[in-house]
Design a protein around this motif. Structure first.
Motif, PDB file in Angstrom:
ATOM      1  N   ILE A 195     -15.051  -0.806  28.012  1.00 45.98           N
ATOM      2  CA  ILE A 195     -15.566  -2.123  27.541  1.00 45.98           C
ATOM      3  C   ILE A 195     -17.001  -2.181  27.283  1.00 45.98           C
ATOM      4  O   ILE A 195     -17.812  -1.710  28.059  1.00 45.98           O
ATOM      5  CB  ILE A 195     -15.090  -3.169  28.909  1.00 45.98           C
ATOM      6  N   ALA A 196     -17.269  -2.971  26.367  1.00 47.54           N
ATOM      7  CA  ALA A 196     -18.631  -3.082  26.093  1.00 47.54           C
ATOM      8  C   ALA A 196     -18.992  -4.595  25.729  1.00 47.54           C
ATOM      9  O   ALA A 196     -18.219  -4.853  24.645  1.00 47.54           O
ATOM     10  CB  ALA A 196     -19.396  -2.269  25.063  1.00 47.54           C
ATOM     11  N   THR A 197     -20.040  -5.259  26.418  1.00 47.05           N
ATOM     12  CA  THR A 197     -20.316  -6.608  25.701  1.00 47.05           C
ATOM     13  C   THR A 197     -21.765  -6.833  25.986  1.00 47.05           C
ATOM     14  O   THR A 197     -22.483  -6.189  26.819  1.00 47.05           O
ATOM     15  CB  THR A 197     -19.557  -7.604  26.660  1.00 47.05           C
ATOM     16  N   GLY A 198     -22.390  -7.520  24.977  1.00 49.45           N
ATOM     17  CA  GLY A 198     -23.811  -7.886  25.272  1.00 49.45           C
ATOM     18  C   GLY A 198     -24.627  -7.314  24.091  1.00 49.45           C
ATOM     19  O   GLY A 198     -24.461  -6.007  23.921  1.00 49.45           O
ATOM     20  N   ALA A 199     -25.564  -7.850  23.563  1.00 50.38           N
ATOM     21  CA  ALA A 199     -26.574  -7.374  22.550  1.00 50.38           C
ATOM     22  C   ALA A 199     -27.190  -6.094  23.219  1.00 50.38           C
ATOM     23  O   ALA A 199     -27.799  -5.134  22.252  1.00 50.38           O
ATOM     24  CB  ALA A 199     -27.550  -8.211  22.114  1.00 50.38           C
ATOM     25  N   GLU A 200     -27.493  -6.035  24.765  1.00 52.60           N
ATOM     26  CA  GLU A 200     -28.087  -4.967  25.224  1.00 52.60           C
ATOM     27  C   GLU A 200     -27.312  -3.705  25.118  1.00 52.60           C
ATOM     28  O   GLU A 200     -27.837  -2.652  25.477  1.00 52.60           O
ATOM     29  CB  GLU A 200     -28.594  -5.256  26.498  1.00 52.60           C
ATOM     30  N   LYS A 201     -26.189  -3.683  24.774  1.00 51.74           N
ATOM     31  CA  LYS A 201     -25.177  -2.474  24.760  1.00 51.74           C
ATOM     32  C   LYS A 201     -25.164  -2.166  23.524  1.00 51.74           C
ATOM     33  O   LYS A 201     -24.477  -0.813  23.054  1.00 51.74           O
ATOM     34  CB  LYS A 201     -23.896  -2.911  25.508  1.00 51.74           C
ATOM     35  N   ALA A 202     -25.630  -2.752  22.331  1.00 49.99           N
ATOM     36  CA  ALA A 202     -25.116  -2.385  20.993  1.00 49.99           C
ATOM     37  C   ALA A 202     -25.616  -0.954  20.539  1.00 49.99           C
ATOM     38  O   ALA A 202     -24.926  -0.400  19.926  1.00 49.99           O
ATOM     39  CB  ALA A 202     -25.840  -3.291  20.023  1.00 49.99           C
ATOM     40  N   GLU A 203     -27.029  -0.777  20.934  1.00 50.96           N
ATOM     41  CA  GLU A 203     -27.834   0.316  20.436  1.00 50.96           C
ATOM     42  C   GLU A 203     -26.992   1.520  20.972  1.00 50.96           C
ATOM     43  O   GLU A 203     -26.537   2.341  20.183  1.00 50.96           O
ATOM     44  CB  GLU A 203     -29.244   0.387  20.728  1.00 50.96           C
ATOM     45  N   ILE A 204     -26.677   1.541  22.272  1.00 48.97           N
ATOM     46  CA  ILE A 204     -26.434   2.831  22.979  1.00 48.97           C
ATOM     47  C   ILE A 204     -24.754   2.988  22.664  1.00 48.97           C
ATOM     48  O   ILE A 204     -24.067   3.956  22.564  1.00 48.97           O
ATOM     49  CB  ILE A 204     -26.413   2.684  24.366  1.00 48.97           C
ATOM     50  N   HIS A 206     -23.451   2.200  19.683  1.00 52.71           N
ATOM     51  CA  HIS A 206     -23.324   2.636  18.296  1.00 52.71           C
ATOM     52  C   HIS A 206     -23.531   4.139  18.470  1.00 52.71           C
ATOM     53  O   HIS A 206     -22.920   4.979  17.750  1.00 52.71           O
ATOM     54  CB  HIS A 206     -24.341   1.847  17.518  1.00 52.71           C
ATOM     55  N   GLU A 207     -24.629   4.537  19.106  1.00 48.63           N
ATOM     56  CA  GLU A 207     -24.761   6.035  19.403  1.00 48.63           C
ATOM     57  C   GLU A 207     -23.774   6.716  20.000  1.00 48.63           C
ATOM     58  O   GLU A 207     -23.498   7.844  19.757  1.00 48.63           O
ATOM     59  CB  GLU A 207     -26.110   6.124  20.525  1.00 48.63           C
ATOM     60  N   ALA A 208     -23.094   6.303  20.931  1.00 46.96           N
ATOM     61  CA  ALA A 208     -21.909   6.904  21.607  1.00 46.96           C
ATOM     62  C   ALA A 208     -20.636   7.106  20.522  1.00 46.96           C
ATOM     63  O   ALA A 208     -20.147   8.027  20.719  1.00 46.96           O
ATOM     64  CB  ALA A 208     -21.318   5.999  22.798  1.00 46.96           C
ATOM     65  N   ALA A 232     -15.031  -4.319  22.258  1.00 45.44           N
ATOM     66  CA  ALA A 232     -16.477  -4.690  22.355  1.00 45.44           C
ATOM     67  C   ALA A 232     -16.532  -6.156  21.840  1.00 45.44           C
ATOM     68  O   ALA A 232     -15.588  -6.746  21.064  1.00 45.44           O
ATOM     69  CB  ALA A 232     -17.285  -4.071  21.517  1.00 45.44           C
ATOM     70  N   ASP A 233     -17.415  -7.007  22.317  1.00 41.25           N
ATOM     71  CA  ASP A 233     -17.697  -8.296  21.658  1.00 41.25           C
ATOM     72  C   ASP A 233     -18.762  -8.229  20.372  1.00 41.25           C
ATOM     73  O   ASP A 233     -19.149  -6.982  20.188  1.00 41.25           O
ATOM     74  CB  ASP A 233     -18.176  -9.481  22.540  1.00 41.25           C
ATOM     75  N   ALA A 234     -18.649  -9.176  19.832  1.00 41.62           N
ATOM     76  CA  ALA A 234     -19.616  -9.159  18.449  1.00 41.62           C
ATOM     77  C   ALA A 234     -20.920  -8.543  18.673  1.00 41.62           C
ATOM     78  O   ALA A 234     -21.542  -7.885  17.908  1.00 41.62           O
ATOM     79  CB  ALA A 234     -19.579 -10.490  17.661  1.00 41.62           C
ATOM     80  N   ALA A 235     -21.755  -9.096  19.779  1.00 37.91           N
ATOM     81  CA  ALA A 235     -23.071  -8.725  19.843  1.00 37.91           C
ATOM     82  C   ALA A 235     -23.128  -7.364  20.410  1.00 37.91           C
ATOM     83  O   ALA A 235     -24.009  -6.500  19.932  1.00 37.91           O
ATOM     84  CB  ALA A 235     -23.451  -9.515  21.204  1.00 37.91           C
ATOM     85  N   ALA A 236     -22.102  -6.620  20.887  1.00 36.19           N
ATOM     86  CA  ALA A 236     -22.298  -5.140  21.636  1.00 36.19           C
ATOM     87  C   ALA A 236     -21.754  -4.156  20.331  1.00 36.19           C
ATOM     88  O   ALA A 236     -22.232  -3.119  20.158  1.00 36.19           O
ATOM     89  CB  ALA A 236     -21.403  -4.911  22.730  1.00 36.19           C
ATOM     90  N   ARG A 238     -22.151  -4.859  16.828  1.00 37.26           N
ATOM     91  CA  ARG A 238     -22.701  -4.880  15.520  1.00 37.26           C
ATOM     92  C   ARG A 238     -23.398  -3.704  15.288  1.00 37.26           C
ATOM     93  O   ARG A 238     -23.704  -2.797  16.319  1.00 37.26           O
ATOM     94  CB  ARG A 238     -23.772  -5.888  15.586  1.00 37.26           C
ATOM     95  N   GLN A 239     -23.578  -3.141  14.187  1.00 36.96           N
ATOM     96  CA  GLN A 239     -24.272  -2.241  14.008  1.00 36.96           C
ATOM     97  C   GLN A 239     -25.757  -2.369  13.755  1.00 36.96           C
ATOM     98  O   GLN A 239     -26.242  -3.450  13.663  1.00 36.96           O
ATOM     99  CB  GLN A 239     -24.082  -1.994  12.250  1.00 36.96           C
ATOM    100  N   PRO A 240     -26.571  -1.587  14.331  1.00 40.75           N
ATOM    101  CA  PRO A 240     -27.872  -1.842  14.382  1.00 40.75           C
ATOM    102  C   PRO A 240     -28.777  -2.503  13.474  1.00 40.75           C
ATOM    103  O   PRO A 240     -29.372  -3.315  13.499  1.00 40.75           O
ATOM    104  CB  PRO A 240     -28.596  -0.687  14.818  1.00 40.75           C
ATOM    105  N   SER A 241     -28.235  -2.286  12.078  1.00 42.29           N
ATOM    106  CA  SER A 241     -28.874  -2.547  10.982  1.00 42.29           C
ATOM    107  C   SER A 241     -28.190  -3.991  10.354  1.00 42.29           C
ATOM    108  O   SER A 241     -28.681  -4.506   9.315  1.00 42.29           O
ATOM    109  CB  SER A 241     -28.943  -1.814   9.709  1.00 42.29           C
ATOM    110  N   ASP A 242     -26.994  -4.250  10.961  1.00 38.52           N
ATOM    111  CA  ASP A 242     -26.305  -5.583  10.606  1.00 38.52           C
ATOM    112  C   ASP A 242     -26.542  -6.759  11.363  1.00 38.52           C
ATOM    113  O   ASP A 242     -26.929  -6.748  12.361  1.00 38.52           O
ATOM    114  CB  ASP A 242     -24.902  -5.112  10.649  1.00 38.52           C
ATOM    115  N   SER A 243     -26.348  -7.760  10.854  1.00 41.49           N
ATOM    116  CA  SER A 243     -26.543  -9.140  11.527  1.00 41.49           C
ATOM    117  C   SER A 243     -25.312  -9.696  12.041  1.00 41.49           C
ATOM    118  O   SER A 243     -25.243 -10.734  13.004  1.00 41.49           O
ATOM    119  CB  SER A 243     -27.212 -10.353  10.674  1.00 41.49           C
ATOM    120  N   SER A 244     -24.208  -8.920  11.677  1.00 42.29           N
ATOM    121  CA  SER A 244     -22.946  -9.609  12.167  1.00 42.29           C
ATOM    122  C   SER A 244     -21.821  -8.282  12.201  1.00 42.29           C
ATOM    123  O   SER A 244     -22.263  -7.305  11.906  1.00 42.29           O
ATOM    124  CB  SER A 244     -22.318 -10.365  10.975  1.00 42.29           C
TER     125      SER A 244
END
Length: 253
Positions: A195-204, A206-208, A232-236, A238-244
């Motif tokens: 489970i992953a939620t929140g923008a702060e989890k997006a980068e890690i 995506h890497e995982a 995941a939720d939309a914030a977590a 998202r692709q780092p280069s994408d806005s959605s």
């Protein structure tokens, strides 16, 4: 790996986790499940508790297995993960069978006995996991061996900083060590749900999911599991280069 599913909100993620738990309960009258702690899980447990209290879920037969705990804590430590789970999940849902890690005195014999308990249950049916900001799962920090078993670990500085908010002035110390199920132990579960939620989890996240499968990002190792799913939720998600975020993405190891 089975799939990645992305939802608009953490509330929708929570509903999907509860739905999957209902399916597991329908398949196994006494399923063996590991439950994580942390802020990501709060809306998930609120949804599970709500369904339990309205009769939609009956978790009283669940055999709970602890994923991780601070080393040196006991039942009287308010900031222990056991106490957190008791407050937010175990007591409200009536789960009484919960096997804890030998965190107060994690001798080699006690750690081996913990592994034997999991084996005596026939293994874990569902391992629910969160993901740390550095990619850790349970307390398996970067560099943890893929075949590691339950053991004592040194906590990464970033992990300690993330968890400081749970420790008050009345607590004796902020631990530097923890006891955790190993990655090898976790991946023996028949099904893994991360489970992953929140923008702060997006980068890690995506890497995982898209970077190399490596012990340097422990969460990436779940991609080797044939029945692992990420919610995941939309914030977590998202692709780092994408806005959605995309609504759904199928992945393979």
């Amino acid at each position: 790996m089975k799939s990645l599913r992305i939802f608009d909100t953490p509330t929708e993620v929570a509903g999907a986790v509860a739905d999957r738990l209902a399916e597991v309960l329908a398949q196994h009258p006494r399923p063996v499940i590991t439950f994580p702690t942390g802020s990501t899980m709060l809306p998930v447990y609120r949804e599970i508790v709500a369904r339990s209290q309205t009769g939609q879920l009956d978790l009283r037969g669940v055999q709970g297995i602890q994923l991780d705990e601070y080393a040196g804590v006991d039942d009287h430590t308010e900031a222990s993960f056991r106490a957190w789970l008791h407050e937010h999940l175990l007591a409200p849902t009536g789960i009484t069978a919960f096997h804890t890690l030998p965190a107060h005195d994690p001798t080699p014999a006690a750690l081996a006995s913990y592994e034997q308990v999991i084996a005596s249950y026939g293994g874990v049916d569902l391992a629910i996991l969160g993901i740390g900001g550095n990619g850790h799962i349970a307390f398996n920090e970067p560099g943890s061996p893929a075949d590691s078993r339950t053991r004592v670990v040194e906590l990464d500085r970033r992990t300690r900083q993330a968890n400081e908010r749970y420790w008050t002035d009345s607590d004796a110390f902020v631990p530097t060590r923890a006891v955790t199920q190993g990655i090898g132990t976790i991946l023996e579960a028949r099904e893994v749900l991360l489970i992953a939620t929140g923008a702060e989890k997006a980068e890690i996240l995506h890497e995982a999911l898209h970077g190399p499968v490596s012990e340097h990002v422990p969460a990436s190792l779940i991609r080797s599991h044939p029945h692992a799913e990420v919610l995941a939720d939309a914030a977590a998600g998202r692709q780092p280069s994408d806005s959605s975020a995309r609504e759904s993405d199928r992945l393979s190891a």
